[in-house]
Design a protein around this motif. Structure first.
Motif, short mmCIF file in Angstrom:
data_model
loop_
_atom_site.label_atom_id
_atom_site.label_comp_id
_atom_site.label_asym_id
_atom_site.label_seq_id
_atom_site.Cartn_x
_atom_site.Cartn_y
_atom_site.Cartn_z
N GLY A 1 63.83 40.18 62.80
CA GLY A 1 64.20 41.57 62.99
C GLY A 1 65.66 41.86 62.67
O GLY A 1 66.07 43.00 62.62
N PHE A 2 66.44 40.82 62.46
CA PHE A 2 67.85 40.99 62.13
C PHE A 2 68.10 40.40 60.75
O PHE A 2 67.75 39.28 60.47
CB PHE A 2 68.74 40.27 63.15
N LYS B 1 65.44 42.19 54.37
CA LYS B 1 65.16 43.49 53.76
C LYS B 1 64.64 44.46 54.80
O LYS B 1 63.73 44.15 55.55
CB LYS B 1 64.11 43.31 52.66
N ARG B 2 65.21 45.64 54.84
CA ARG B 2 64.78 46.68 55.77
C ARG B 2 63.74 47.56 55.07
O ARG B 2 63.93 47.96 53.92
CB ARG B 2 65.97 47.52 56.19
N ARG B 3 62.64 47.84 55.76
CA ARG B 3 61.60 48.69 55.19
C ARG B 3 62.06 50.14 55.15
O ARG B 3 62.76 50.60 56.05
CB ARG B 3 60.32 48.60 56.01
N SER B 4 61.63 50.84 54.11
CA SER B 4 61.97 52.26 54.00
C SER B 4 61.11 53.07 54.97
O SER B 4 60.04 52.62 55.38
CB SER B 4 61.73 52.75 52.57
N GLU C 1 57.56 53.36 53.74
CA GLU C 1 56.74 52.16 53.95
C GLU C 1 56.23 52.11 55.39
O GLU C 1 55.06 51.77 55.62
CB GLU C 1 57.55 50.89 53.66
N ILE C 2 57.07 52.45 56.34
CA ILE C 2 56.67 52.44 57.74
C ILE C 2 55.57 53.47 57.98
O ILE C 2 54.57 53.20 58.65
CB ILE C 2 57.88 52.69 58.66
#
Length: 67
Positions: free
Chosen positions: A7-8, A11-14, A17-18
């Motif tokens: 979680g840290f 790649k962060r989901r847009s 995407e969520i």
């Protein structure tokens, strides 16, 4: 070498995407009344559903009768 817990980092989901995963996996729809991909009747339906399920927004109550 640095290690980061799940979680840290990475790649962060847009937000799209969520939202897509929420619909496909949980059957939860997140849509904005102002989404440009929607036609006017679709935006109006979204507004009416939001009003019915969650009540009128403060700025939208002006000029309307309470149900």
């Amino acid at each position: 070498m640095r290690w980061a817990p799940p979680g840290f980092g990475g790649k962060r989901r847009s937000p799209e995407e969520i939202k897509r995963e929420g619909w496909r996996e949980q059957k939860v729809l997140v849509v904005s009344e102002t989404d440009p991909r929607l036609t006017w009747p679709e935006r109006e339906l979204v507004r009416q559903l939001g009003d019915k399920l969650y009540g009128y927004r403060k700025e939208a109550r002006h000029g309307r009768l309470d149900p």
